[in-house]
Design an enzyme around this catalytic site. Sequence first.
Site, short mmCIF file in Angstrom:
data_model
loop_
_atom_site.label_atom_id
_atom_site.label_comp_id
_atom_site.label_asym_id
_atom_site.label_seq_id
_atom_site.Cartn_x
_atom_site.Cartn_y
_atom_site.Cartn_z
N ARG A 1 86.22 85.72 -95.24
CA ARG A 1 87.48 86.44 -95.13
C ARG A 1 87.41 87.44 -93.97
NH1 ARG A 1 89.47 82.73 -98.38
NH2 ARG A 1 90.07 83.39 -100.47
N ARG A 2 88.02 87.06 -92.87
CA ARG A 2 88.11 87.92 -91.71
C ARG A 2 89.46 87.69 -91.03
NH1 ARG A 2 84.16 89.52 -93.89
NH2 ARG A 2 82.09 89.91 -93.01
#
Length: 313
Positions: free
Chosen positions: A75-76
């Site tokens: 998750r970025r």
Amino acid sequence: MNEIDIPVFTLDGLKRGERMDELRRCAGEKGAFYLVVDGPLEVVHAQAGDAALTFFATATEEEKSAVTNSEPNVRRGFSALGSESTARCTNTGDYSDYAMVYSMGTSGNLFPAPAFARTWETYFDLYYGIAQDVARALLGSMDVQDKVDIDTLVDCNPVLRYRYFPDVPPDRCAEYQPNRMAPHYDLSIITLILQSQSPNGFVSLQVEVDGAFVDVPPRPGCVVVFCGSVAPLVSEGRIKAPQHRVVSPAMEQRVGSSRTSSVLFLRPRNEFCFSVPLAKALGMGGDLTGERATFGEWCGANYLEMHVGQLPA
Ligand SMILES: [Fe+2]
């Protein structure tokens, strides 16, 4: 039951070791509380939120695509509206999360601009430090020091996610789809949430207490704290990891139901190792085999959230 039954602690008090008996009882019975946080967090949160919301509203498709992560398990950067589904991850439905998101962690970040990066790095460091303080107090109150080195555990792999939930469209109102985000518990040690008030006052966030979901409205000056699945693992089940969900407004409350929610997941490092029989005894880790497993092995595709057990009626 309503939100006044969710206890309120202060960060300063927890750091001084005050009300540890109450904290221990709250962690065991509810696994959820409000935390009064003095200091710069509120201002820095507002600055980071402005930067994220401006990006959501004004960035071109090319600019968004440049900071959209191609690896769904990391998750970025930017996640477009409806591109994630807690319901599918948790096998509780097929609907998407009705939110757009900006995410960052300790490395591998995707910042749209240098000024954005400076604002968000300051925010991340501050929020992470507060989460570490809360986790130290919480785990310290449970006397887990003999089993786990708390300082090592909380020097970890946090993820910060800023979600913008727009007004839902008519076909996502509660009459058709009751949730903006499916019921789940978090794959974290603890999770901290800073949420905004919807313009029309609708409350979306709910947590399960004593078998029923209760509203968790925003409270001025407060962060919401939920214990995640790692907390029962390190406390041999003495800390509860509560289920929570984000509900949709009814048709008559659709307009003005938008909100933001900025969530710091205090996640252990992937190498964090735990007992598989204990996890199973606690109703978690159903796919795991053997005696020991790591957090990285357990998470698999369910990166941040997971469904547990039977949902309350
Ligand atoms: Fe969650």
